[in-house]
Motif scaffolding. Sequence first.
Motif, PDB file in Angstrom:
ATOM      1  N   ARG A 228     104.670 -96.880 -24.917  1.00 21.73           N
ATOM      2  CA  ARG A 228     105.899 -96.111 -25.101  1.00 21.73           C
ATOM      3  C   ARG A 228     105.871 -95.000 -24.055  1.00 21.73           C
ATOM      4  N   VAL A 229     106.851 -95.033 -23.164  1.00 23.42           N
ATOM      5  CA  VAL A 229     106.905 -94.087 -22.052  1.00 23.42           C
ATOM      6  C   VAL A 229     108.258 -93.387 -22.069  1.00 23.42           C
ATOM      7  N   ILE A 230     108.223 -92.076 -21.928  1.00 22.62           N
ATOM      8  CA  ILE A 230     109.444 -91.290 -21.763  1.00 22.62           C
ATOM      9  C   ILE A 230     109.420 -90.742 -20.351  1.00 22.62           C
ATOM     10  N   ILE A 231     110.487 -90.993 -19.617  1.00 28.89           N
ATOM     11  CA  ILE A 231     110.618 -90.482 -18.251  1.00 28.89           C
ATOM     12  C   ILE A 231     111.604 -89.330 -18.275  1.00 28.89           C
ATOM     13  N   VAL A 232     111.159 -88.174 -17.803  1.00 27.96           N
ATOM     14  CA  VAL A 232     112.016 -86.991 -17.758  1.00 27.96           C
ATOM     15  C   VAL A 232     112.290 -86.676 -16.295  1.00 27.96           C
ATOM     16  N   GLU A 233     113.554 -86.677 -15.924  1.00 28.45           N
ATOM     17  CA  GLU A 233     113.949 -86.422 -14.531  1.00 28.45           C
ATOM     18  C   GLU A 233     115.257 -85.642 -14.530  1.00 28.45           C
ATOM     19  N   ARG A 234     115.320 -84.657 -13.655  1.00 26.72           N
ATOM     20  CA  ARG A 234     116.521 -83.825 -13.542  1.00 26.72           C
ATOM     21  C   ARG A 234     117.685 -84.596 -12.938  1.00 26.72           C
ATOM     22  N   GLU A 235     117.406 -85.470 -12.000  1.00 26.54           N
ATOM     23  CA  GLU A 235     118.450 -86.241 -11.323  1.00 26.54           C
ATOM     24  C   GLU A 235     118.798 -87.496 -12.131  1.00 26.54           C
ATOM     25  N   PRO A 236     120.033 -87.954 -12.038  1.00 20.49           N
ATOM     26  CA  PRO A 236     120.390 -89.181 -12.764  1.00 20.49           C
ATOM     27  C   PRO A 236     119.677 -90.397 -12.184  1.00 20.49           C
ATOM     28  N   LEU A 237     119.328 -91.318 -13.042  1.00 21.21           N
ATOM     29  CA  LEU A 237     118.670 -92.548 -12.639  1.00 21.21           C
ATOM     30  C   LEU A 237     119.725 -93.503 -12.086  1.00 21.21           C
ATOM     31  N   PRO A 238     119.548 -94.000 -10.853  1.00 20.76           N
ATOM     32  CA  PRO A 238     120.566 -94.867 -10.255  1.00 20.76           C
ATOM     33  C   PRO A 238     120.850 -96.126 -11.076  1.00 20.76           C
ATOM     34  N   ASP A 239     119.800 -96.755 -11.587  1.00 17.96           N
ATOM     35  CA  ASP A 239     119.976 -97.988 -12.337  1.00 17.96           C
ATOM     36  C   ASP A 239     119.004 -97.999 -13.522  1.00 17.96           C
ATOM     37  N   PRO A 240     119.449 -97.563 -14.707  1.00 19.56           N
ATOM     38  CA  PRO A 240     118.533 -97.497 -15.850  1.00 19.56           C
ATOM     39  C   PRO A 240     118.075 -98.860 -16.355  1.00 19.56           C
ATOM     40  N   THR A 241     118.683 -99.940 -15.883  1.00 21.89           N
ATOM     41  CA  THR A 241     118.277-101.266 -16.346  1.00 21.89           C
ATOM     42  C   THR A 241     116.971-101.726 -15.708  1.00 21.89           C
ATOM     43  N   VAL A 242     116.487-101.013 -14.696  1.00 23.21           N
ATOM     44  CA  VAL A 242     115.241-101.415 -14.036  1.00 23.21           C
ATOM     45  C   VAL A 242     113.997-100.942 -14.786  1.00 23.21           C
ATOM     46  N   LEU A 243     114.163-100.129 -15.803  1.00 21.42           N
ATOM     47  CA  LEU A 243     113.014 -99.645 -16.558  1.00 21.42           C
ATOM     48  C   LEU A 243     112.422-100.769 -17.407  1.00 21.42           C
ATOM     49  N   PRO A 244     111.111-100.815 -17.520  1.00 19.63           N
ATOM     50  CA  PRO A 244     110.480-101.855 -18.342  1.00 19.63           C
ATOM     51  C   PRO A 244     110.730-101.602 -19.830  1.00 19.63           C
ATOM     52  N   PRO A 245     110.505-102.613 -20.665  1.00 15.38           N
ATOM     53  CA  PRO A 245     110.652-102.415 -22.110  1.00 15.38           C
ATOM     54  C   PRO A 245     109.706-101.327 -22.605  1.00 15.38           C
ATOM     55  N   GLY A 246     110.175-100.507 -23.505  1.00 14.53           N
ATOM     56  CA  GLY A 246     109.364 -99.415 -24.034  1.00 14.53           C
ATOM     57  C   GLY A 246     109.512 -98.118 -23.275  1.00 14.53           C
ATOM     58  N   ALA A 247     110.256 -98.150 -22.164  1.00 20.42           N
ATOM     59  CA  ALA A 247     110.470 -96.928 -21.372  1.00 20.42           C
ATOM     60  C   ALA A 247     111.837 -96.350 -21.704  1.00 20.42           C
ATOM     61  N   GLU A 248     111.871 -95.054 -21.856  1.00 19.15           N
ATOM     62  CA  GLU A 248     113.102 -94.334 -22.176  1.00 19.15           C
ATOM     63  C   GLU A 248     113.322 -93.276 -21.100  1.00 19.15           C
ATOM     64  N   TYR A 249     114.570 -93.119 -20.681  1.00 21.61           N
ATOM     65  CA  TYR A 249     114.908 -92.148 -19.636  1.00 21.61           C
ATOM     66  C   TYR A 249     115.660 -90.986 -20.254  1.00 21.61           C
ATOM     67  N   ILE A 250     115.238 -89.763 -19.940  1.00 20.90           N
ATOM     68  CA  ILE A 250     115.923 -88.557 -20.391  1.00 20.90           C
ATOM     69  C   ILE A 250     116.223 -87.713 -19.170  1.00 20.90           C
ATOM     70  N   GLN A 251     117.499 -87.419 -18.966  1.00 19.55           N
ATOM     71  CA  GLN A 251     117.885 -86.567 -17.840  1.00 19.55           C
ATOM     72  C   GLN A 251     117.840 -85.122 -18.307  1.00 19.55           C
ATOM     73  N   SER A 252     116.845 -84.393 -17.792  1.00 20.48           N
ATOM     74  CA  SER A 252     116.643 -83.009 -18.206  1.00 20.48           C
ATOM     75  C   SER A 252     115.730 -82.314 -17.212  1.00 20.48           C
ATOM     76  N   ASP A 253     115.802 -81.022 -17.210  1.00 22.33           N
ATOM     77  CA  ASP A 253     114.862 -80.204 -16.460  1.00 22.33           C
ATOM     78  C   ASP A 253     113.503 -80.296 -17.149  1.00 22.33           C
ATOM     79  N   ALA A 254     112.438 -80.356 -16.383  1.00 22.53           N
ATOM     80  CA  ALA A 254     111.101 -80.577 -16.931  1.00 22.53           C
ATOM     81  C   ALA A 254     110.691 -79.486 -17.922  1.00 22.53           C
TER      82      ALA A 254
END
Length: 82
Positions: free
Chosen positions: A27-53
């Motif tokens: 289970r992975v959470i990715i935190v990035e300030r910039e928007p992810l160009p293509d969120p469908t490229v993340l593997p299963p179990g990965a979650e993207y959160i757009q936020s300041d660290a």
Amino acid sequence: MKHVIVGYGRFGHIALERLTKQFHGPRVIIVEREPLPDPTVLPPGAEYIQSDAVSFLSTSVDLQPEDVIIPMVPFHLAAAYV
């Protein structure tokens, strides 16, 4: 337990790649300030959160003491957090 990758640039990509190779379905959470160009490229179990660290670490109620935070930002994350 989950892994939180803070910063998803070149080294954040490498961290995610190595985590998914080493562990089966982490289970992975990715935190990035910039928007992810293509969120469908993340593997299963990965979650993207757009936020300041620092804001994410300060306000997240989902983090537990056993979670692993992997800082991949170009500044000292612990110092900024404190």
